[in-house]
Motif scaffolding. Structure first.
Motif, mmCIF file in Angstrom:
data_model
loop_
_atom_site.group_PDB
_atom_site.id
_atom_site.type_symbol
_atom_site.label_atom_id
_atom_site.label_comp_id
_atom_site.label_asym_id
_atom_site.label_seq_id
_atom_site.Cartn_x
_atom_site.Cartn_y
_atom_site.Cartn_z
ATOM 1 N N ILE A 1 0.801 -1.231 0.000
ATOM 2 C CA ILE A 1 0.000 0.000 0.000
ATOM 3 C C ILE A 1 0.831 1.277 0.000
ATOM 4 C CG2 ILE A 1 -2.025 -1.058 1.073
ATOM 5 C CD1 ILE A 1 -1.046 0.097 3.759
ATOM 6 N N GLY A 2 2.165 1.156 -0.028
ATOM 7 C CA GLY A 2 2.981 2.364 -0.052
ATOM 8 C C GLY A 2 2.898 3.125 1.257
ATOM 9 N N ALA A 3 3.227 4.394 1.215
ATOM 10 C CA ALA A 3 3.283 5.189 2.438
ATOM 11 C C ALA A 3 2.594 6.528 2.242
ATOM 12 C CB ALA A 3 4.734 5.404 2.845
ATOM 13 N N ASP B 1 7.190 0.522 0.199
ATOM 14 C CA ASP B 1 7.263 1.634 1.145
ATOM 15 C C ASP B 1 6.467 1.432 2.434
ATOM 16 O OD1 ASP B 1 8.769 2.862 -0.752
ATOM 17 O OD2 ASP B 1 7.446 4.592 -1.045
ATOM 18 N N CYS B 2 5.539 0.466 2.468
ATOM 19 C CA CYS B 2 4.784 0.264 3.705
ATOM 20 C C CYS B 2 5.607 -0.516 4.726
ATOM 21 C CB CYS B 2 3.441 -0.424 3.442
ATOM 22 S SG CYS B 2 3.564 -2.086 2.763
ATOM 23 N N ALA C 1 -1.709 0.780 7.651
ATOM 24 C CA ALA C 1 -0.506 0.096 8.118
ATOM 25 C C ALA C 1 -0.372 0.251 9.627
ATOM 26 C CB ALA C 1 0.729 0.651 7.412
ATOM 27 N N PRO D 1 3.997 5.892 7.823
ATOM 28 C CA PRO D 1 3.043 4.813 7.530
ATOM 29 C C PRO D 1 1.618 5.322 7.325
ATOM 30 C CG PRO D 1 4.386 4.258 9.443
ATOM 31 C CD PRO D 1 4.658 5.701 9.124
ATOM 32 N N ARG D 2 0.889 4.667 6.443
ATOM 33 C CA ARG D 2 -0.518 5.000 6.232
ATOM 34 C C ARG D 2 -1.344 4.525 7.440
ATOM 35 N NH1 ARG D 2 -1.473 6.517 0.987
ATOM 36 N NH2 ARG D 2 -0.128 5.591 -0.617
#
Ligand code: FAD
Ligand code: MG
Ligand code: MG
Ligand code: MG
Length: 456
Positions: free
Chosen positions: A140-142, A344-345, A307, A303-304
């Motif tokens: 999910i990336g950041a 990136d997560c 996450a 972090p999202r």
């Protein structure tokens, strides 16, 4: 030449006419893949879908080639040239891959289900549901790092997604046109034409570089009365920009920026963000106010929420870092069963780059190939992930780029126009489709011939 044209036509035809796919097979295990970015798409491209059913969940129904996003903020490249619809990829897999344009809002590792929400403006009767998984891949990336500072989300522009680049492009031209408004005051002209970039990593540096080129190549011609008043300032908290590059290239970049009239304020910390100015503590520990027209915020990742939620759930299982999901060298999420994370997560020893996410995605596809083999009764062992650094590249303006490249156990640092040609060819060859390459090269040619478009 005839061969090349023939081959290109074949690739284009194939792209537009995918072959028939096998249907979803309930006897196969289902992988749920979160995300359509670098990690997810690299994984998907390599995954053998004969072995698994795949469901993709992402709020974005396209892949975005982020390295060229800074070029889109000034129109060197058009946004749609660096987007690739996810269907162009899923529709070419051997088995039908489901895609749900939605955001995953929660992951329950106990019941092995996820909750998803339709985030588009137009929703059908059902816009929330849960789906089960056998395996979950989190890519999910950041989120953008704001250090919890008030005002950043309201007043600054980020540079991560398509809409960020669009917003920057609009704001930039708004500033220029408002500065030219009838009987505008000199202070306002000076404020409106001050473009401030916070963050001296590759994204901030490349944005400042593109902005400079736009100023020199285009605004100079179309706004001669304003162009001398336009200023670009880059603010960085550390003692220098681009900490991941060799000192030689850092100096080269700082020299180039000086020649290009980009002011670099190092050891400068942003303390407050308001709608028309930021307050910073400068290198001498003085508080200074910097008025701006456009503020671009590129200070890295955090972090999202999803996450963070997952990390909290798995705390007992070993998720002890606030900086991202902890994984082992097989990409398995610490404290969970049948759950993997890439890109990136995660928080690892690697930098948050497309290069790392891609290699992790490709590696994870081979982990799944191995799982399928084991399921067939073949006894196999897979070696842990190893990252191969292929070098760092950045564009610094005036047709110059810099590159640190690993070479015979050492490192070569190069910078200049030849590196720029190299930078372009690397990016082009790393694009995921022939169509994207074609469009980007077309945009480059177009902006060379006609200049960039200065309409808002
Ligand atoms: P992403 O590519 O960000 O993908 C995340 C995906 O998850 C997206 O599709 C997103 O929509 C989706 N998603 C988000 N939330 C959810 C949710 N709740 N549920 C489901 N899906 C969700 N790296 C390099 O190596 N070289 C470069 O030159 C370079 N240049 C860059 C320039 C810019 C402007 C930026 C912003 C980044 C650049 N990077 C570069 C870094 C690179 O883009 C990232 O490291 C890379 O995108 C990480 O891949 P990822 O798959 O982890 O995340
Ligand atoms: Mg991804
Ligand atoms: Mg991406
Ligand atoms: Mg994250």
């Amino acid at each position: 030449a005839v061969g090349a044209v023939g081959y290109a036509s074949y690739v284009v035809y194939q792209n537009r006419h995918p072959t028939e796919q096998k249907q979803f097979d309930p006897s196969k295990r289902t992988i749920v893949l979160l995300g359509t970015g670098w990690g997810a798409v690299s994984f998907l491209k390599k995954l053998n879908t004969d072995d698994f059913n795949v469901i993709i969940v992402s709020p974005r129904n396209y892949f975005l080639f982020t390295p060229l996003l800074p070029s889109c903020t000034v129109g060197t490249i058009e946004l749609r040239s660096i987007m690739e619809p996810i269907r162009f990829i899923t529709r070419h897999k051997s088995r039908n891959v489901k895609f749900y344009e939605s955001e995953c809002t929660d992951i329950d590792p106990e019941s092995k289900t996820i909750s998803i929400t339709d985030v588009s403006d137009i929703k059908g009767a059902v816009s929330n549901t849960t789906i089960p998984y056998d395996y979950l891949v989190v890519a999910i990336g950041a989120d953008n790092q704001t250090f919890g500072m008030a005002g950043v989300r309201e007043h600054a522009c980020f540079l991560k997604e398509i809409w960020d680049a669009q917003k920057i492009r609009t704001r930039l031209m708004d500033c220029v046109e408002s500065a030219g408004f009838a009987s505008q005051t000199p202070e306002e002209v000076s404020r409106l034409l001050h473009m401030v970039v916070v963050g001296g990593g590759p994204t901030g540096v490349e944005y400042a570089a593109e902005l400079h080129d736009f100023l020199k190549d285009d605004l100079q011609i179309w706004y001669p009365e304003l162009v001398d008043k336009l200023r670009i300032t880059l603010v960085e908290a550390l003692p220098n920009v681009l900490p991941m590059f060799s000192s030689q290239l850092i100096q080269y970049t700082e020299r180039t920026f000086k020649q290009n009239n980009i002011e670099v304020l190092t050891k400068t910390m942003v303390k407050e963000v308001a709608d028309k100015e930021i307050k910073v503590m400068d290198a001498n520990k003085n508080m200074v106010s910097i008025p701006y027209g456009l503020l671009v915020w590129a200070t890295g990742n955090c972090p999202r929420p999803l996450a963070r939620k997952l990390m909290a759930r798995l705390k007992e299982g070993g998720q002890s870092s606030p900086r991202g999901l902890l994984i082992d060298e097989y990409m398995r999420v610490a404290g969970a069963q049948d759950m993997y994370a890439i890109g990136d997560c995660t928080f690892t020893k690697y930098a948050p780059t497309a290069q790392v996410a891609t290699q992790q995605g490709l590696y994870l596809a081979s982990v799944f190939a191995n799982l399928a083999r084991i399921e067939r009764g073949e006894n196999r062992k897979i070696s842990p992930f190893e990252y191969t650094h292929q070098g760092s590249l950045a564009y610094i303006g005036s047709d110059r780029a810099i590159a640190d490249l690993p070479f015979l156990n050492g490192n070569v640092s190069v910078g200049g126009v030849a590196t720029y040609v190299f930078w372009r060819s690397v990016y082009i060859s790393n694009m995921f489709s022939f169509r994207n390459r074609f469009l980007v090269v077309g945009d480059w040619v177009k902006s060379r011939i006609f200049g960039r478009d200065v309409s808002r």
